[in-house]
Design an enzyme around this catalytic site. Structure first.
Site, PDB file in Angstrom:
ATOM      1  N   CYS A  79      -8.906   0.254  -0.606  1.00  0.00           N
ATOM      2  CA  CYS A  79      -7.974   1.315  -0.825  1.00  0.00           C
ATOM      3  C   CYS A  79      -8.275   1.909   0.527  1.00  0.00           C
ATOM      4  O   CYS A  79      -7.509   3.026   0.738  1.00  0.00           O
ATOM      5  CB  CYS A  79      -8.392   2.344  -1.879  1.00  0.00           C
ATOM      6  SG  CYS A  79      -8.442   1.547  -3.514  1.00  0.00           S
ATOM      7  N   GLY A 107      -2.479   2.071  -8.458  1.00  0.00           N
ATOM      8  CA  GLY A 107      -1.252   1.834  -7.573  1.00  0.00           C
ATOM      9  C   GLY A 107      -0.172   1.448  -8.455  1.00  0.00           C
ATOM     10  O   GLY A 107      -0.113   0.620  -9.048  1.00  0.00           O
ATOM     11  N   GLY A 119       2.275   0.673  -4.517  1.00  0.00           N
ATOM     12  CA  GLY A 119       1.743   1.572  -3.625  1.00  0.00           C
ATOM     13  C   GLY A 119       0.170   1.305  -3.550  1.00  0.00           C
ATOM     14  O   GLY A 119      -0.432   0.796  -4.213  1.00  0.00           O
ATOM     15  N   LEU A 130      -3.563   0.283 -13.221  1.00  0.00           N
ATOM     16  CA  LEU A 130      -4.947   0.756 -12.890  1.00  0.00           C
ATOM     17  C   LEU A 130      -5.923  -0.397 -13.181  1.00  0.00           C
ATOM     18  O   LEU A 130      -5.778  -1.371 -14.178  1.00  0.00           O
ATOM     19  CB  LEU A 130      -5.310   2.031 -13.743  1.00  0.00           C
ATOM     20  CG  LEU A 130      -5.715   2.246 -15.157  1.00  0.00           C
ATOM     21  CD1 LEU A 130      -7.069   1.688 -15.297  1.00  0.00           C
ATOM     22  CD2 LEU A 130      -5.331   3.326 -15.697  1.00  0.00           C
ATOM     23  N   GLU A 188      -3.532   0.919  -1.081  1.00  0.00           N
ATOM     24  CA  GLU A 188      -4.111   0.115  -0.140  1.00  0.00           C
ATOM     25  C   GLU A 188      -4.577  -1.499  -0.848  1.00  0.00           C
ATOM     26  O   GLU A 188      -4.260  -1.642  -2.116  1.00  0.00           O
ATOM     27  CB  GLU A 188      -5.157   0.607   0.594  1.00  0.00           C
ATOM     28  CG  GLU A 188      -4.551   1.091   1.766  1.00  0.00           C
ATOM     29  CD  GLU A 188      -4.285   0.332   2.992  1.00  0.00           C
ATOM     30  OE1 GLU A 188      -4.521  -0.915   2.996  1.00  0.00           O
ATOM     31  OE2 GLU A 188      -3.533   0.706   3.994  1.00  0.00           O
ATOM     32  N   THR A 215      -7.034  -3.906  -2.682  1.00  0.00           N
ATOM     33  CA  THR A 215      -8.225  -3.801  -3.704  1.00  0.00           C
ATOM     34  C   THR A 215      -8.425  -5.534  -4.230  1.00  0.00           C
ATOM     35  O   THR A 215      -7.695  -6.200  -3.738  1.00  0.00           O
ATOM     36  CB  THR A 215      -7.557  -2.907  -4.952  1.00  0.00           C
ATOM     37  OG1 THR A 215      -8.832  -2.412  -5.680  1.00  0.00           O
ATOM     38  CG2 THR A 215      -6.613  -3.567  -5.648  1.00  0.00           C
TER      39      THR A 215
END
Lengths: 204, 258
Positions: free
Chosen positions: B179, B150, B81, B162, B83, B85
């Site tokens: 993100c 995510g 999940g 992370l 956006e 990065t």
């Protein structure tokens, strides 16, 4: 305002009030599969609770004991079958419609993305057929039965939030042609599923 | 207490595709065990990546400020999940592979707990007061995001994880909308602490003397807080035990491999 113990500890009270309000509006509408008596009872309850929220919240605080919203308000419909992974199946003739339950969507939070298979793909019982994304977490959605995908809900790509607002109707995910009728027999009915959810929530 | 096996490669810079493959093979193995009503312990992989951009399931290519055909680094579309990065050297990346059934079957709880690990590290090691921003998963100091999160969950096995900027060169973040959040910044621990100052004779102690030391301090604290919060007992594993699984060709969006 009453401080309702949130399902998710980092949501504000305001966010919880908004969720409660939209849940009340949803519950106030008649549901397919519920009896008319159930629908009437739900509508009466929904409107009296809405009044309680609007009028004097402080005095009605005792109506909102501090326990999880989802335990209190998750809807489980009659006429559907349920999997322990929180998907529902509606079997009508040679078509089975599948989605995720109200309990599941409530625990996920706002769904921002839905991944669905192509028609023609075969899925097996317990296998993943798609995914939903919410809050930076993408979770598999598993099929409660085996079968061939005949239709997917294309509205979900533009409006993934239908899963939250209408998990049993407009938020349906796929329609399958079941390949093994006995798959349905091992699923839970509404009462067993409700109990399963309560036990699962209590354990965590 | 739960057992957690740790593949600790924090000084190594690993290609994204390789680490991704390790995770998928561990998850696959674990799910096969669960089909037989068995299981194995949770896992943690900690490492750095070569420069790479990654997208999550819902990620929009509009959040890339470059043409994907002419990308500065590899771009992968992943199944996590969140956006877009950037990962790169100087950033510590943690990939916990955890069966949430043994902890709490609540994705929100898991995300908040991962944030808590980083918040505690920043506070205890560097006296940096970090916080959460409602609606924006990650760890923030003011309007700077220091750690991005995510995850992917499959039958309650959570993976991906992370990324905490320690001494990361942050310029690659300018080529994306990190993100998907337009009006905020990305920060790093080094950026917040400033360059190391050497002793000025007044007895002021420097927190660190060079970038390596900063990475060491952060790594040690990350492991400590992670194991404490999840109540894990740590068991080190050799990285030679990690298996590589064939990558899906469609996941690499650019011609380059990193």
């Amino acid at each position: 305002m009453p401080t309702i113990h949130p399902t998710h500890p980092f949501r504000t009270d305001q966010a919880n009030i908004e969720r409660l309000t939209s849940l009340l509006l949803y519950l106030g509408q008649p549901k397919r599969g519920s009896t008319e008596k159930d629908n009437m009872a739900l509508r009466l309850w929904a409107s009296s609770t809405a009044n309680a929220l609007g009028v004097s919240c402080a005095s009605k605080a005792h109506l909102f004991p501090s326990f999880s919203l989802s335990r209190c308000f998750s809807t489980v419909l009659d006429g559907l079958k349920y999997a322990t992974s929180h998907e529902w199946v509606k079997h009508e003739g040679s078509v089975a419609t599948i989605g995720i339950t109200d309990h599941a969507q409530d625990h996920l939070g706002e769904v921002v993305f839905v991944e669905l298979p192509e028609p023609g793909v075969s899925v097996s019982k317990g296998g993943s057929f798609g995914a939903v994304e919410s809050v930076k977490a993408t979770s598999d959605v598993n099929s409660p039965i085996s079968g061939e995908v005949i239709e997917v809900n294309s509205k979900l790509s533009e409006s993934p939030g239908l899963i939250n607002s209408s998990p049993y109707e407009e938020g349906w995910m796929v329609k399958l042609k079941p390949s093994s009728p006995s798959d349905l027999e091992s699923l839970m009915g509404p009462k067993d599923y409700t109990k399963f959810c309560e036990e699962e929530d209590a354990a965590h | 207490m739960f057992r957690c096996e740790c593949f600790d490669m924090y000084k190594d810079v690993v290609p994204y595709s390789v680490a991704w493959s390790w995770q998928k093979s561990i998850v696959k193995e674990r799910q096969a065990l669960m089909e037989r009503n068995e299981d194995c312990s949770d896992t943690l992989i900690i490492l750095q990546h070569h420069p790479v951009y990654t997208l999550g399931t819902a990620s929009s290519e509009e959040n890339l400020n470059f043409d994907i055909k002419d990308a500065p680094y590899s771009v992968y579309r992943t199944e996590r999940g969140g956006e877009v990065t950037y990962h790169g050297p100087g950033q510590l990346v943690m990939y916990p592979i955890i069966n949430l059934r043994y902890h709490k079957m609540d994705l929100h709880w898991y995300l908040r707990t991962l944030e808590e690990v980083v918040i505690r590290v920043l506070s205890s090691m560097f006296s940096i007061k970090a916080s959460r921003l409602e609606g924006f998963t990650g760890v923030w100091v003011g309007d700077q995001k220091l750690a991005a999160i995510g995850i992917r969950v499959s039958k309650w096995i959570a993976y991906h994880g992370l990324a905490l900027n320690v001494t990361t060169d942050l310029t690659p973040f300018q080529r994306i909308v990190p993100c998907g959040i337009r009006n905020r910044q990305v920060g790093s621990i080094k950026g917040l602490l400033g360059e190391p100052r050497y002793s000025n004779g007044n007895g002021t102690e420097d927190i660190y003397t060079d970038a390596c030391q900063l990475m060491d301090i952060t790594h040690n604290s990350l492991l400590k807080e992670f194991f404490e919060i999840f109540k894990f007992t740590l068991h080190h594993r050799s990285t030679s035990d990690l298996k590589f699984q064939e990558e899906e060709p469609s996941s690499l969006l650019t011609g380059k491999h990193s």
